[in-house]
Design a protein around this motif. Structure first.
Motif, PDB file in Angstrom:
ATOM      1  N   ALA A  75       1.101  -1.541  -0.088  1.00  0.00           N
ATOM      2  CA  ALA A  75       0.591  -0.368  -0.228  1.00  0.00           C
ATOM      3  C   ALA A  75       1.082   1.428   0.171  1.00  0.00           C
ATOM      4  O   ALA A  75       0.554   2.417  -0.568  1.00  0.00           O
ATOM      5  N   TYR A  76       1.901   1.538   0.484  1.00  0.00           N
ATOM      6  CA  TYR A  76       2.677   2.253   0.432  1.00  0.00           C
ATOM      7  C   TYR A  76       4.163   2.270  -0.539  1.00  0.00           C
ATOM      8  O   TYR A  76       5.210   3.312   0.361  1.00  0.00           O
ATOM      9  N   ILE A  77       4.155   1.177  -0.942  1.00  0.00           N
ATOM     10  CA  ILE A  77       5.756   0.942  -1.727  1.00  0.00           C
ATOM     11  C   ILE A  77       6.167   2.447  -2.323  1.00  0.00           C
ATOM     12  O   ILE A  77       7.560   2.403  -2.211  1.00  0.00           O
ATOM     13  N   SER A 109      -5.534   4.192  -2.576  1.00  0.00           N
ATOM     14  CA  SER A 109      -6.188   4.608  -1.436  1.00  0.00           C
ATOM     15  C   SER A 109      -4.619   5.378  -1.097  1.00  0.00           C
ATOM     16  O   SER A 109      -5.361   6.714  -0.686  1.00  0.00           O
ATOM     17  N   LYS A 110      -3.176   5.718  -1.247  1.00  0.00           N
ATOM     18  CA  LYS A 110      -2.452   6.421  -0.431  1.00  0.00           C
ATOM     19  C   LYS A 110      -1.592   7.641  -1.550  1.00  0.00           C
ATOM     20  O   LYS A 110      -2.033   8.349  -1.695  1.00  0.00           O
ATOM     21  N   ALA A 111      -0.262   6.877  -1.666  1.00  0.00           N
ATOM     22  CA  ALA A 111       0.289   7.859  -3.368  1.00  0.00           C
ATOM     23  C   ALA A 111      -0.454   7.836  -4.516  1.00  0.00           C
ATOM     24  O   ALA A 111      -0.949   9.478  -4.517  1.00  0.00           O
ATOM     25  N   LEU A 165     -12.124   6.549  -4.051  1.00  0.00           N
ATOM     26  CA  LEU A 165     -12.453   5.616  -5.017  1.00  0.00           C
ATOM     27  C   LEU A 165     -13.286   4.215  -4.571  1.00  0.00           C
ATOM     28  O   LEU A 165     -13.346   3.315  -5.170  1.00  0.00           O
ATOM     29  N   ARG A 166     -12.365   3.985  -3.441  1.00  0.00           N
ATOM     30  CA  ARG A 166     -12.076   2.000  -3.419  1.00  0.00           C
ATOM     31  C   ARG A 166     -11.237   1.496  -4.446  1.00  0.00           C
ATOM     32  O   ARG A 166     -12.673   0.518  -4.814  1.00  0.00           O
ATOM     33  N   LEU A 167     -10.666   1.366  -4.650  1.00  0.00           N
ATOM     34  CA  LEU A 167      -9.729   0.297  -5.627  1.00  0.00           C
ATOM     35  C   LEU A 167      -8.624  -0.182  -5.555  1.00  0.00           C
ATOM     36  O   LEU A 167      -7.705   0.703  -5.060  1.00  0.00           O
TER      37      LEU A 167
HETATM   38  C1  LIG Z   1      -4.205   1.397   3.853  1.00  0.00           C
HETATM   39  C2  LIG Z   1      -3.295   0.256   3.180  1.00  0.00           C
HETATM   40  C3  LIG Z   1      -4.454  -0.397   2.979  1.00  0.00           C
HETATM   41  C4  LIG Z   1      -4.918  -0.161   1.327  1.00  0.00           C
HETATM   42  O1  LIG Z   1      -6.757  -0.447   1.689  1.00  0.00           O
HETATM   43  P1  LIG Z   1      -7.703   0.098   0.608  1.00  0.00           P
HETATM   44  O2  LIG Z   1      -8.632  -0.496   1.241  1.00  0.00           O
HETATM   45  O3  LIG Z   1      -7.421  -0.493  -0.423  1.00  0.00           O
HETATM   46  O4  LIG Z   1      -8.170   1.736   0.741  1.00  0.00           O
HETATM   47  C5  LIG Z   1      -3.599  -1.915   2.624  1.00  0.00           C
HETATM   48  N1  LIG Z   1      -2.960  -2.308   3.344  1.00  0.00           N
HETATM   49  C6  LIG Z   1      -2.543  -1.533   4.330  1.00  0.00           C
HETATM   50  C7  LIG Z   1      -1.046  -1.523   5.066  1.00  0.00           C
HETATM   51  C8  LIG Z   1      -2.639  -0.055   4.268  1.00  0.00           C
HETATM   52  O5  LIG Z   1      -2.094   0.586   5.428  1.00  0.00           O
END
Ligand SMILES: *Cc1c(COP(=O)(O)O)cnc(C)c1O
Length: 351
Positions: free
Chosen positions: A176-178, A203-205, A211-213
């Motif tokens: 998620a944070y790569i 959701s992050k970068a 959007l929830r994807l």
């Molecule tokens: C924020 C996060 C996600 C993202 O989850 P989504 O359902 O795609 O918003 C996934 N894994 C980790 C570790 C996170 O911190």
């Protein structure tokens, strides 16, 4: 590595739902196959169940083939589907790092799947040979969050690959944070390691949590399993369209990521000023985990000032943990200003 042997018996034998839209491909003028309203005010048709156009964008962005991509309603959906595909309720288990992302535990609990934890060391580092020893026959999935949430540190992608090759279980690398990290993605290893699955998210970068994807990158065999058991129309038409738009703004997101990384360094340095902050964990993500004197009290103070941080009190190696997401420079400045005020009011000298 036999993926089918890891699969639950009922999933192996499952006859998937065949939607009208997945049975037909090609061009037609009249669609009277899906009981839709024929009058078009925007969204009268069911969306593409396999999100082909969206996947082409994702594929060229990450340099993979569309056949190696699964798209879900957030990463949450991928996590849940993997559990339902591979873990027999009341019998099988997952292995997770401790501390790590909370959703693996919640999803396992919902699915009545046992949880085996591997406690990370003082630096939140790990020894893969120790984890390997814990992958017993009933452990079907190992979740490695890289960079790890809430700790912020990274594991070597080569070490993850070697580990994945050595175990008879699905190894999920949650990236998620790569995009905030110096470490390379494990996506490039998925073609040589059929039990390796990489999870990423918009959701992050990519600035699109609303959007929830979520995306899974893996060998075609695992992708086919996820597609077989997903709800037929799991990504709505507007979300498919909006997600495609996200990919026309990649340059802007890259600039934002660079800015956030600069702010991350600045915040890590500024926070060293406070004696009450005993630990600042080095971060490869867009947040910083710190240990303070009293997490509940600091959390309550910041909340009263309209600033919400994440209270991570009570976890291993960081009993008084607070996780701070890197915001805009103004937001970060405001937090620092309030921290100054708080630790002054506490009557403690900061130096
Ligand atoms: C924020 C996060 C996600 C993202 O989850 P989504 O359902 O795609 O918003 C996934 N894994 C980790 C570790 C996170 O911190």
């Amino acid at each position: 590595m036999n993926i089918q042997a890891l699969l639950r018996e009922n999933i192996k034998n499952l006859l998937p739902y065949k939607s009208a839209r997945s049975e037909f491909t090609g061009h037609a003028d009249v669609f009277i196959d899906a009981n839709e309203n024929p009058y078009n005010l925007g969204y009268n048709r069911y969306p593409d169940p396999l999100q082909k156009e969206l996947k082409e964008h994702i594929a060229s962005w990450r340099g993979v083939s569309s056949n190696n991509i699964f798209v879900g309603n957030g990463s949450d959906e991928g996590i849940d589907l993997l559990m339902r595909a591979f873990c027999e309720p009341g019998k099988d288990a997952i292995l997770i790092l401790d501390p790590s992302y909370g959703m693996y535990t919640v999803s396992a609990n919902i699915n009545d799947v046992a949880i085996i934890k591997h406690q990370l060391d003082e630096e939140y580092d790990l020894d893969f040979s120790e984890i390997k020893a814990k992958v017993s026959d009933n452990v079907k999935i190992v979740f490695i969050c890289n960079p790890n949430n809430p700790t912020g540190n990274c594991y070597s992608s080569e070490a993850i690959l070697a580990f994945a090759k050595s175990v008879n279980a699905i190894v999920v690398v949650d990236e998620a944070y790569i995009d905030f990290a110096d470490e390379a993605s494990c996506i490039k290893y998925t073609d040589q390691c059929p039990n390796l699955l990489v999870m990423q998210t918009l959701s992050k970068a990519m600035g699109s949590a609303g959007l929830r994807l979520g995306m899974c990158f893996a060998n075609t065999e695992v992708i086919a399993i996820l597609n077989k058991i997903k709800p037929p129309y799991n990504i709505s038409q507007p979300v498919q369209e909006l997600a495609i738009k996200v990919f026309s703004n990649i340059a802007e997101y890259s600039q934002q990521v660079a800015k956030l990384k600069t702010e991350r360094s600045r915040m890590a340095m500024e926070l060293t000023v406070y004696k009450q902050i005993s630990k600042i964990f080095p971060s490869q993500a867009n947040f910083i985990l710190i240990e303070v004197d009293d997490a509940d009290k600091l959390y309550a103070f910041l909340q009263s000032e309209g600033i919400i941080v994440r209270n991570r009190k009570g976890q291993i190696h960081c009993k008084e943990g607070i996780r701070i997401t890197i915001g805009t420079p103004d937001e970060n400045d405001l937090l620092l200003y309030k921290l100054n005020e708080y630790y002054h009011a506490e009557g403690i000298v900061f130096g």
